[in-house]
Design an enzyme around this catalytic site. Structure first.
Site, mmCIF file in Angstrom:
data_model
loop_
_atom_site.group_PDB
_atom_site.id
_atom_site.type_symbol
_atom_site.label_atom_id
_atom_site.label_comp_id
_atom_site.label_asym_id
_atom_site.label_seq_id
_atom_site.Cartn_x
_atom_site.Cartn_y
_atom_site.Cartn_z
ATOM 1 N N CYS A 110 5.695 0.139 7.107
ATOM 2 C CA CYS A 110 5.324 1.295 6.293
ATOM 3 C C CYS A 110 6.533 1.672 5.440
ATOM 4 C CB CYS A 110 4.935 2.454 7.208
ATOM 5 S SG CYS A 110 4.453 3.953 6.335
ATOM 6 N N LEU A 111 6.301 1.924 4.155
ATOM 7 C CA LEU A 111 7.432 2.275 3.285
ATOM 8 C C LEU A 111 8.119 3.558 3.752
ATOM 9 C CD1 LEU A 111 6.016 1.406 -0.276
ATOM 10 C CD2 LEU A 111 7.687 0.113 1.079
ATOM 11 N N GLY A 146 0.836 -1.192 0.000
ATOM 12 C CA GLY A 146 0.000 0.000 0.000
ATOM 13 C C GLY A 146 0.870 1.240 0.000
ATOM 14 N N HIS A 166 -4.645 1.549 7.494
ATOM 15 C CA HIS A 166 -3.292 2.115 7.598
ATOM 16 C C HIS A 166 -3.128 3.296 6.631
ATOM 17 C CE1 HIS A 166 1.279 1.600 7.858
ATOM 18 N NE2 HIS A 166 1.121 2.374 6.798
ATOM 19 N N GLU A 167 -3.589 3.111 5.388
ATOM 20 C CA GLU A 167 -3.406 4.164 4.372
ATOM 21 C C GLU A 167 -4.276 5.385 4.665
ATOM 22 O OE1 GLU A 167 -0.872 3.793 2.648
ATOM 23 O OE2 GLU A 167 -0.661 1.642 2.973
ATOM 24 N N HIS A 214 -2.786 7.820 6.900
ATOM 25 C CA HIS A 214 -1.806 8.732 6.299
ATOM 26 C C HIS A 214 -2.462 10.061 5.908
ATOM 27 C CE1 HIS A 214 1.985 6.571 6.107
ATOM 28 N NE2 HIS A 214 1.405 5.493 5.595
ATOM 29 N N GLN A 251 2.737 10.043 1.217
ATOM 30 C CA GLN A 251 4.047 9.387 1.332
ATOM 31 C C GLN A 251 4.985 9.722 0.181
ATOM 32 O OE1 GLN A 251 2.202 5.284 2.162
ATOM 33 N NE2 GLN A 251 4.189 5.219 3.160
HETATM 34 NI NI NI Z 1 2.340 3.614 5.647
#
Ligand code: NI
Length: 172
Positions: free
Chosen positions: A92-93, A46, A134-135, A138, A51
């Site tokens: 998380c990236l 994701g 999660h997304e 953000h 991000q």
């Molecule tokens: Ni993330």
């Protein structure tokens, strides 16, 4: 938008509240395509627009539960009727090498637009549900490490501090 890069913990754009997408134009379609590419390049499941430094309510996902690539795009998602709880390990990236258990709702009603502007509605759960929650966080400037217990926070403090330094170096 060729210069999109993943913003790392400590970058202020990860703490900003994102704006709704008001029109799904070519720029948004290009953004989604670029984000899908970046997600796959980094083996993520994701990726939310904040991000990559874009303050818009759009994320891409591919839980890799089916064979072959199955990229999904969610625009202006809303979440209702959360129920149950489930604990899953998250990463998380934007926070490389940190993985911790996070407790979230087990299922919820999702409503969003796809890239064609169609309304998508379903009851989300499992891994996809987890990715969505999660997304969507953000978009509120929230990160999974915010949910950690005080003890866990102390355990990852040095890692987060190192990422902050790296982030600062990348933006200067
Ligand atoms: Ni993330």
């Amino acid at each position: 938008m060729a210069s999109l890069r993943i913003r790392i913990y400590g970058d202020p754009c990860l703490r900003e509240v994102a704006e709704p997408v008001d029109e799904i134009d070519d720029e948004i379609k290009e953004l989604a395509a670029d984000m899908i590419e970046i997600m796959y390049e980094n083996s993520g499941i994701g990726l939310a627009a904040p991000q990559v430094g874009i303050g818009k309510r759009l994320f891409v996902a591919d839980t890799q539960e089916q064979e072959g690539p199955n990229p999904m795009v969610f625009i202006n998602p809303s979440i209702r009727n959360q129920s149950g709880t489930s604990t899953m390990e998250e990463g998380c990236l934007s926070i490389p090498d940190v993985r911790e258990d996070v407790k979230r709702a087990e299922s919820f009603d999702l409503e969003a637009l796809d890239l064609e502007g169609n309304v998508v509605r379903f009851r989300a759960d499992g891994l996809l549900g987890r990715v969505i929650l999660h997304e969507v966080d953000h978009f509120e400037g929230k990160l999974f490490v915010d949910y950690l217990s005080p003890v866990k926070k102390i355990m990852v403090k040095d890692q987060l501090r190192a990422l902050e330094k790296e982030s600062l170096a990348a933006s200067s």
